[in-house]
Design a protein around this motif. Structure first.
Motif, PDB file in Angstrom:
ATOM      1  N   ALA A 196       0.827  -1.204   0.000  1.00  0.00           N
ATOM      2  CA  ALA A 196       0.000   0.000   0.000  1.00  0.00           C
ATOM      3  C   ALA A 196       0.864   1.258   0.000  1.00  0.00           C
ATOM      4  O   ALA A 196       0.513   2.262  -0.633  1.00  0.00           O
ATOM      5  CB  ALA A 196      -0.920  -0.006   1.227  1.00  0.00           C
ATOM      6  N   ASP A 197       2.001   1.215   0.681  1.00  0.00           N
ATOM      7  CA  ASP A 197       2.897   2.368   0.683  1.00  0.00           C
ATOM      8  C   ASP A 197       3.538   2.581  -0.676  1.00  0.00           C
ATOM      9  O   ASP A 197       3.754   3.726  -1.097  1.00  0.00           O
ATOM     10  CB  ASP A 197       3.992   2.175   1.751  1.00  0.00           C
ATOM     11  N   VAL A 198       3.850   1.502  -1.372  1.00  0.00           N
ATOM     12  CA  VAL A 198       4.462   1.638  -2.707  1.00  0.00           C
ATOM     13  C   VAL A 198       3.478   2.285  -3.676  1.00  0.00           C
ATOM     14  O   VAL A 198       3.821   3.238  -4.407  1.00  0.00           O
ATOM     15  CB  VAL A 198       4.920   0.261  -3.222  1.00  0.00           C
ATOM     16  N   SER A 199       2.240   1.786  -3.709  1.00  0.00           N
ATOM     17  CA  SER A 199       1.257   2.366  -4.630  1.00  0.00           C
ATOM     18  C   SER A 199       0.942   3.810  -4.262  1.00  0.00           C
ATOM     19  O   SER A 199       0.778   4.669  -5.143  1.00  0.00           O
ATOM     20  CB  SER A 199      -0.018   1.522  -4.613  1.00  0.00           C
ATOM     21  N   ALA A 200       0.871   4.117  -2.961  1.00  0.00           N
ATOM     22  CA  ALA A 200       0.608   5.493  -2.551  1.00  0.00           C
ATOM     23  C   ALA A 200       1.761   6.401  -2.933  1.00  0.00           C
ATOM     24  O   ALA A 200       1.562   7.547  -3.364  1.00  0.00           O
ATOM     25  CB  ALA A 200       0.364   5.546  -1.035  1.00  0.00           C
ATOM     26  N   ALA A 201       3.001   5.921  -2.789  1.00  0.00           N
ATOM     27  CA  ALA A 201       4.165   6.733  -3.147  1.00  0.00           C
ATOM     28  C   ALA A 201       4.162   7.071  -4.630  1.00  0.00           C
ATOM     29  O   ALA A 201       4.497   8.199  -5.031  1.00  0.00           O
ATOM     30  CB  ALA A 201       5.449   5.993  -2.768  1.00  0.00           C
ATOM     31  N   ILE A 202       3.801   6.100  -5.462  1.00  0.00           N
ATOM     32  CA  ILE A 202       3.762   6.357  -6.909  1.00  0.00           C
ATOM     33  C   ILE A 202       2.696   7.402  -7.233  1.00  0.00           C
ATOM     34  O   ILE A 202       2.929   8.327  -8.036  1.00  0.00           O
ATOM     35  CB  ILE A 202       3.498   5.041  -7.664  1.00  0.00           C
ATOM     36  N   ALA A 203       1.516   7.274  -6.607  1.00  0.00           N
ATOM     37  CA  ALA A 203       0.453   8.247  -6.858  1.00  0.00           C
ATOM     38  C   ALA A 203       0.870   9.647  -6.429  1.00  0.00           C
ATOM     39  O   ALA A 203       0.637  10.630  -7.155  1.00  0.00           O
ATOM     40  CB  ALA A 203      -0.820   7.819  -6.111  1.00  0.00           C
TER      41      ALA A 203
END
Length: 836
Positions: A36-43
């Motif tokens: 979840a942190d990886v996808s949020a960081a990309i967004a």
């Protein structure tokens, strides 16, 4: 014996010591980043990249400075800050301040000012004064941001039209007609395309729009304008990123000392206030996020100030823009599902990679597209919702003065003007007191609106002098403050008026505000809207109520009919222990002579005439004391209908007074009570549709925003579940009460055997098996709630919250259930003071 026994004093200090022959402890876990942190960081990265370049363009700084600030804000502030999910970087709220500093002192001195502002923030963080910054009126903060937004929008409009902005808003407005006469079609086309995509992208319909909407609109707008400009061969100014080897760094500040000090203070103020308010807003977003909150804790504002200070020191030293918490990126981080500070730090790493490897692609972006993006951000800073809020609170003058001051004078000057106006408005409200005198049907009503201070004493005395001697007078104080001078004047007049044969009743909006001593009426000392005590009023009791053992609490339950908490109800044989007592074959003491509840077999109760007298007495007391106070409110509710904000599902126990423990009034709570505060699963055999119907009506028709399941200590239903083994058999339930209690068997089955997995009260384990089951039952019923279709749908839409609560009757203490870690489990129940 109380059901809540304190834990041993030395239990909290017990440590697990590694024994010589036991296996060695496991190796430390390796650093891992949640998906979840990886996808949020990309967004967040996709939003931050174009905005950082656009803000740097708007300030007149080198474009690399925006990327430096974004990277430092993500890595440094993300690692050291006190708000894990807040994203820091170059903020639109700092654009005007930074642009003014660059114009006055140059870029390298501006970097030095940023370093000094960071050092000042570190000092403030060490002094632990972060909460003080929140004392600034929200009207001033919103006005400051609105003024900055107007300044940004007016300046960027010139770049959108293909020109160059001036140094101030008045100059930009004067130059606008000439700019319109010489606009550049290519720049205007790129800007219009950017604004169109920025507006329409989030509104794409259907399933396709839902999927595409996950891509940030800012990225789509800038990328789309860049692609169209490149394919169409438009000639227009584009991003120019010089080599990093020529990047300008900070130097020693050069300029007048007073000017530099003012610049440092302004930068510190704007950065700190915006970051701290952003941290508070992020806490609210995390709390409102549907589903378990995970390990995200509340913000440490002092640590956040230290993190922002360290980020500004690093950003200024590396030649970056000032850093602050950014609302757009922070909200995107929360909505993307981030669960730790790793998302913020990873977004900063992605910015570093982009700044080093994506320079050719970034240099294709038209400046007009970035200007249109920043102009849209500036316009959003003028929030209609903020304007409605300050208007409702009668602070629109503070908002307007602050906004105008920032637009026409500057940020520091505008904020100073706003503070001055806010102080003046507060003093005006403090001294503005309206006192009226009206005679109605022989009763003289003196109504005081506003704060009653020594300044209003002459007018108060003048009005009170017009009340005739011997008359009936009612003084209504519609304010929250009365100083000593006003109190003395009012009390002296009351004594004089009473001595001349008159009567005075002094009431107020605050519960319990009453200057005169309460008079005894039928031996009753309780007053409406006062702290709930002396409810029994020491009136004579039937013989059963004074029987031996009245005050004993065997296993958390007393003899029915002896509890004074519910007055008349207790005298007609209502069982205290959750409405169930030991009437379910639990083998409890006194079963043979107990009544199972109203309408049950004969038991120890007062005479019927005595009960009727108690009931009639309570009704008369309501009509005499309480009805006049609530009549207007109930009349309004009768006209408008009920609009409760919460569904409160609790036990039928007579000791639980929901309005008392929640400080709620008419129309606030939609209350469902049953034995054991149970929520049958939907469609379950021999289920009870009444509970499901109440849930469906509350969620779908009343649109409640939260549902609370409240258990309590000494619950007889839970004791019955522990003691009645026949309930476990399919054909074992013979009576209606036994059939109902079968809905509590999941709580009994899911009761953890491991002591470490038990829910805890304020850090201590449950006192006994009954209390352990009471806590587990609250958690289990919350899971049952989520299985109902209407509740599940509202949770998915983010329109509903579920809360657990435990009320310890003997301690008069409420505990709230907090979300926990791992596999949907809840954290231990912690002691929480409910707001008044």
């Amino acid at each position: 014996m109380s059901a809540c026994v304190p834990a041993r004093a030395d239990s909290a200090r017990t440590k697990h010591v590694h024994q010589p022959h036991s296996p060695p402890p496991g190796r430390p876990r390796r650093f891992r980043v949640a998906g979840a942190d990886v996808s949020a960081a990309i967004a967040v990265f996709l939003i931050a990249l174009p905005l950082s370049l656009g803000i740097a363009l708007a300030t007149g700084a080198p474009l690399q400075a925006g990327l430096v600030a974004a990277a430092v804000g993500g890595i440094v502030a993300g690692r050291l800050g006190g708000c894990p999910l807040q994203v820091s970087g170059p903020a639109a709220g700092l654009t005007v301040v930074t642009a003014d500093l660059i114009q006055r002192y140059g870029w390298r001195t501006t970097c030095a000012i940023t370093v000094l502002a960071g050092i000042a923030q570190l000092g403030l963080g060490c002094l632990r004064v972060a909460r003080t910054a929140l004392a600034v009126s929200p009207a001033i903060v919103h006005g400051m941001l609105a003024g900055i937004g107007v300044t940004i929008a007016v300046a960027q409009l010139h770049i959108v039209l293909g020109g160059t902005p001036q140094s101030s808003v008045p100059d930009n407005l004067r130059a606008l007609p000439a700019q319109l006469a010489h606009l550049q079609p290519a720049d205007l086309a790129a800007s219009v395309l950017t604004l169109t995509l920025l507006t329409l992208w989030p509104r794409l319909p259907g399933r396709t729009g839902e999927l595409l909407g996950k891509v940030p609109a800012a990225l789509v707008a800038v990328a789309g304008a860049t692609a169209v400009a490149a394919l169409a061969g438009l000639r227009l100014p584009k991003v120019d990123l010089p080599s990093w080897s020529s990047h300008a760094l900070a130097t020693l500040p050069d300029g007048p000392v007073l000017g530099l000090v003012a610049a440092v203070l302004t930068t510190t103020l704007v950065c700190s206030v915006q970051s701290l308010l952003g941290a508070v807003a992020v806490d609210k977003l995390v709390a409102a996020r549907p589903g378990p909150a995970g390990p995200v804790g509340r913000s440490d504002l002092d640590r956040e100030l230290l993190g922002q200070g360290a980020a500004n020191v690093a950003s200024g030293a590396l030649g970056g823009l000032p850093v602050a918490g950014v609302a757009v990126r922070s909200s995107a981080n929360v909505q993307a599902g981030a669960v730790s500070r790793n998302s913020t730090m990873l977004h900063g790493v992605l910015v570093v990679i982009a700044a080093l490897l994506m320079v050719p692609a970034l240099e294709l972006i038209p400046l007009a597209s970035l200007a249109a993006l920043v102009m849209a951000v500036g316009l959003k800073m003028v929030s209609l919702n903020h304007i409605r809020t300050v208007t409702r609170h009668r602070e629109v003058l503070v908002y307007a003065v602050t906004t105008g001051g920032v637009v026409f004078l500057g940020v520091l000057e505008g904020v100073a003007l706003g503070i001055a106006v806010a102080v003046g408005v507060a003093l005006h409200r403090l001294t503005r007191t309206r006192i009226t005198h009206v005679e109605t049907e022989g009763v003289h009503h003196v109504h005081v609106r506003g704060q009653l201070t020594f300044l209003a004493v002459p007018r108060l005395s003048r009005v009170l002098h017009h009340v005739p001697h011997g008359a009936v007078a009612v003084v209504e104080l519609d304010g929250s403050f009365m100083d000593h001078a006003a109190y003395e004047a009012l009390q002296d007049w009351q004594k004089t008026h009473t001595a001349h044969g008159g009567s005075v009743d002094i009431t107020g909006r605050r519960p319990g505000l009453r200057i005169s001593e309460p008079t005894e009426t039928d031996g009753c000392r309780c007053r409406p809207w006062t702290p709930w005590r002396n409810h029994q009023c020491d009136r004579p009791r039937p013989a059963a109520a004074s029987a031996p053992g009245r005050d004993r609490e065997p296993d958390g339950a007393r003899v029915p009919g002896t509890d004074g908490a519910d007055g008349p109800t207790a005298l007609v044989g209502h069982s205290e222990a959750g409405g169930a007592g030991e009437a379910v074959g639990a083998g409890g003491p006194g079963r043979a002579d107990r009544a199972p509840g109203p309408g049950g077999a004969a038991g120890p109760r007062g005479p019927v005439g005595s009960s009727a007298h108690e009931l009639a007495h309570g009704i008369r007391a309501f009509q005499r004391n309480t009805a006049p106070l609530v009549r207007d409110e109930l009349a309004r509710l009768a006209r408008e209908g009920q609009q409760p904000s919460q569904l409160f599902l609790t036990c039928a126990d007579s000791r639980l007074v929901t309005s008392m423990i929640t400080s709620s009034g008419p129309g606030d709570l939609f209350v469902v009570r049953n034995v054991g505060n149970l929520v049958p699963l939907p469609g379950e055999e021999s289920g009870d549709d009444s509970v499901a119907a109440a849930i469906e009506y509350a969620v779908d028709a009343l649109k409640v925003r939260s549902i609370t399941v409240c258990g309590h200590s000494g619950c007889g239903a839970m004791q019955a579940l522990l003691g009645a083994g026949s309930l476990r058999a399919d054909d074992g339930a013979r009576t209606p009460l036994e059939r109902w209690l079968r809905h509590g068997l999941p709580s009994l089955r899911h009761l953890p055997e491991d002591e470490g997995a038990w829910s805890r009260l304020a850090g201590r384990p449950p006192a006994d098996a009954a209390e352990r089951l009471c806590l587990a039952n609250v958690v289990q019923q919350l899971e049952h709630l989520s299985a109902h279709e209407s509740v599940a749908r509202a949770l998915r839409e983010g329109a509903l919250e579920l809360h657990g609560m435990y009320f310890h009757v003997g301690e008069a203490q409420a505990y709230l259930l907090t979300e926990g870690h791992g596999e949907g489990r809840f954290e231990p129940v912690r002691e929480t003071g409910l707001p008044a």
